[in-house]
Write a protein that holds these residues in place. Structure first.
Motif, short mmCIF file in Angstrom:
data_model
loop_
_atom_site.label_atom_id
_atom_site.label_comp_id
_atom_site.label_asym_id
_atom_site.label_seq_id
_atom_site.Cartn_x
_atom_site.Cartn_y
_atom_site.Cartn_z
N ARG A 184 3.60 2.12 5.11
CA ARG A 184 3.49 3.57 5.34
C ARG A 184 2.61 4.25 4.31
NH1 ARG A 184 6.52 8.10 3.34
NH2 ARG A 184 8.06 6.76 2.32
N CYS A 185 2.62 3.77 3.08
CA CYS A 185 2.01 4.50 1.96
C CYS A 185 0.66 3.93 1.55
CB CYS A 185 2.95 4.48 0.75
SG CYS A 185 4.56 5.23 1.05
N VAL A 186 -0.28 4.83 1.26
CA VAL A 186 -1.57 4.48 0.70
C VAL A 186 -1.73 5.25 -0.61
CG1 VAL A 186 -4.09 4.60 0.98
CG2 VAL A 186 -2.62 4.05 2.95
N VAL A 187 -1.94 4.53 -1.71
CA VAL A 187 -2.13 5.17 -3.01
C VAL A 187 -3.61 5.45 -3.21
CG1 VAL A 187 -1.86 4.95 -5.51
CG2 VAL A 187 -0.10 4.03 -3.96
N ILE A 188 -3.92 6.69 -3.59
CA ILE A 188 -5.30 7.12 -3.77
C ILE A 188 -5.50 7.56 -5.22
CG2 ILE A 188 -7.01 8.85 -3.10
CD1 ILE A 188 -5.69 8.88 -0.34
N ASP A 189 -6.56 7.09 -5.84
CA ASP A 189 -6.89 7.48 -7.21
C ASP A 189 -7.41 8.92 -7.19
OD1 ASP A 189 -7.77 7.85 -9.78
OD2 ASP A 189 -9.26 6.23 -9.74
N ALA A 190 -6.55 9.86 -7.55
CA ALA A 190 -6.90 11.27 -7.48
C ALA A 190 -7.70 11.76 -8.67
CB ALA A 190 -5.62 12.12 -7.34
N ALA A 191 -7.95 10.87 -9.64
CA ALA A 191 -8.78 11.25 -10.79
C ALA A 191 -10.26 11.17 -10.46
CB ALA A 191 -8.47 10.34 -11.98
N GLN A 192 -10.62 10.60 -9.31
CA GLN A 192 -12.01 10.53 -8.89
C GLN A 192 -12.55 11.92 -8.55
OE1 GLN A 192 -12.75 6.94 -6.11
NE2 GLN A 192 -10.65 7.55 -5.67
N LYS A 193 -13.85 11.99 -8.37
CA LYS A 193 -14.46 13.24 -7.93
C LYS A 193 -13.96 13.57 -6.52
CE LYS A 193 -18.65 12.71 -10.69
NZ LYS A 193 -20.13 12.56 -10.70
N PRO A 194 -13.81 14.88 -6.21
CA PRO A 194 -13.23 15.26 -4.92
C PRO A 194 -13.89 14.61 -3.71
CG PRO A 194 -13.35 17.16 -6.35
CD PRO A 194 -14.04 16.05 -7.08
N HIS A 195 -15.23 14.47 -3.72
CA HIS A 195 -15.88 13.88 -2.53
C HIS A 195 -15.57 12.40 -2.41
CE1 HIS A 195 -19.07 13.11 -5.57
NE2 HIS A 195 -19.24 12.02 -4.89
N ASP A 196 -15.33 11.72 -3.55
CA ASP A 196 -14.93 10.30 -3.49
C ASP A 196 -13.51 10.16 -2.96
OD1 ASP A 196 -17.37 9.33 -4.48
OD2 ASP A 196 -16.74 9.66 -6.55
N VAL A 197 -12.62 11.06 -3.41
CA VAL A 197 -11.26 11.08 -2.88
C VAL A 197 -11.29 11.35 -1.38
CG1 VAL A 197 -9.02 12.23 -2.97
CG2 VAL A 197 -10.28 11.83 -5.09
N GLU A 198 -12.13 12.29 -0.99
CA GLU A 198 -12.26 12.64 0.42
C GLU A 198 -12.65 11.44 1.27
OE1 GLU A 198 -14.89 15.70 3.24
OE2 GLU A 198 -15.05 15.78 1.05
N ASP A 199 -13.56 10.61 0.77
CA ASP A 199 -13.99 9.43 1.52
C ASP A 199 -12.83 8.47 1.75
OD1 ASP A 199 -16.57 10.38 1.64
OD2 ASP A 199 -17.31 9.16 -0.03
N VAL A 200 -12.00 8.29 0.72
CA VAL A 200 -10.86 7.38 0.84
C VAL A 200 -9.83 7.95 1.82
CG1 VAL A 200 -9.01 6.20 -0.40
CG2 VAL A 200 -11.22 6.53 -1.51
N VAL A 201 -9.57 9.24 1.73
CA VAL A 201 -8.64 9.90 2.64
C VAL A 201 -9.12 9.76 4.08
CG1 VAL A 201 -7.73 12.14 3.37
CG2 VAL A 201 -7.76 11.54 0.95
N THR A 202 -10.39 10.04 4.30
CA THR A 202 -10.95 9.97 5.66
C THR A 202 -10.82 8.56 6.23
OG1 THR A 202 -12.54 11.73 5.14
CG2 THR A 202 -13.03 10.33 7.03
N ALA A 203 -11.13 7.56 5.43
CA ALA A 203 -11.04 6.18 5.90
C ALA A 203 -9.60 5.81 6.26
CB ALA A 203 -11.58 5.23 4.83
N ALA A 204 -8.66 6.20 5.42
CA ALA A 204 -7.26 5.86 5.67
C ALA A 204 -6.73 6.54 6.93
CB ALA A 204 -6.40 6.24 4.46
N VAL A 205 -7.07 7.81 7.09
CA VAL A 205 -6.54 8.58 8.22
C VAL A 205 -7.16 8.10 9.54
CG1 VAL A 205 -6.51 10.86 9.30
CG2 VAL A 205 -5.90 10.59 6.89
#
Length: 223
Positions: A184-205
Motif C-alpha cells: 500500500r505504501c510508497v516512501v518518497i524522499d521529500a528533501a528533494q526539489k519539488p519538481h523531483d518529488v513531483e516526478d516520483v509522485v506522478t509515476a507512483a500514482v
C-alpha cells in the motif's frame, strides 16, 4: 460504475504534501479524471468543526486518548459524507492525511495502547482504507524549518510546536508502517526539489491507476 481510487498523502510537518497534492490534482483534472481533493482532520462540515478544536490545542489538556477519539469521530463523518460517496461515483480521492496520521501522532508518539487504536480505527474507517499511501519522508529538522517559513507570522498549531524528538519518533513510526505494508505504501524522499518529488509522485500514482484499471477490466470479463 467502476469504483474509484483512494490515495492518501502522509508525512511529518513541512514535508510538502499540500504542494504535491495540488500539482497532482492539476494533472489528473487535465486528463479528465473525476477528482475529489480533501484533508484530515476535516473534509466535511462536521469534521471541520472538530479540526478547529484539535489544531487550536483546546483538546490537548484532555490527553491523547480524547484527541484520538475526536480524530476518529471526525474521520467517520468525513468518510461517510465525502470519501465513500466519491469512491462509489468512480472518483479519484486525494486526501491530505488519513488513518496513518492517527497511528503515528496518537498511537506511536502518543503512546496509546495498540488495542485501543485498532478498535477505534476499525469502527471509524468501516472498511474504507486507502488503495495507495504516499509517505513523504524528510528529516524533521528540515521539515520544521520549512513549516516555520510557510507559517510566517501565524502561530504554530498543536503539533508543529512539539519537540524535535517527538517529530523524530513520528518519522520512524511512518517508516515502520511503510515496512509493514509495502503493498500500500510508497516512501518518497521529500528533501528533494519539488519538481523531483513531483516526478516520483506522478509515476507512483499513474502506475496505481493503470493497475486499478487492469483489475477492473479483469473483474468485468469475469462477470
Amino acid at each position: 460504475m467502476a469504483r474509484g481510487l483512494f490515495i492518501t498523502f502522509e508525512g511529518g510537518e513541512g514535508a510538502g504534501k499540500s504542494t504535491q497534492i495540488k500539482r497532482l490534482a492539476d494533472k489528473l483534472r487535465a486528463k479528465g479524471y473525476g477528482l475529489t481533493v480533501t484533508r484530515e482532520p476535516g473534509g466535511s462540515p462536521g469534521a471541520e468543526a472538530v479540526r478547529h478544536v484539535i489544531l487550536s490545542g483546546a483538546a490537548e489538556s484532555f490527553g491523547p486518548k480524547m484527541e484520538a477519539l475526536l480524530f476518529a469521530a471526525a474521520r467517520s463523518d468525513h468518510i461517510e459524507q465525502v470519501i465513500r460517496p466519491a469512491i462509489e461515483r468512480g472518483n479519484i480521492v486525494l486526501c491530505d492525511r488519513f488513518v496513518d496520521s492517527s497511528r503515528v501522532y496518537q498511537g506511536g508518539a502518543g503512546n496509546l495502547e495498540p488495542e485501543f487504536m485498532a478498535t477505534i480505527e476499525r469502527v471509524s474507517v468501516n472498511g474504507m482504507m486507502p488503495d495507495l499511501t504516499l509517505i513523504f519522508d524528510i528529516d524533521p529538522a528540515m521539515g520544521l524549518e520549512r513549516a516555520t517559513v510557510r507559517r510566517g507570522d501565524e502561530v504554530a498549531d498543536r503539533f508543529e510546536k512539539e519537540t524535535l524528538e517527538i517529530h523524530r519518533k513520528r518519522r520512524e513510526a511512518y517508516l515502520e508502517i511503510a515496512r509493514e505494508e509495502p503493498e500500500r505504501c510508497v516512501v518518497i524522499d521529500a528533501a528533494q526539489k519539488p519538481h523531483d518529488v513531483e516526478d516520483v509522485v506522478t509515476a507512483a500514482v499513474f502506475a496505481a491507476l493503470e493497475a486499478h484499471a487492469g483489475a477492473a477490466g479483469d473483474r468485468a470479463q469475469e462477470a
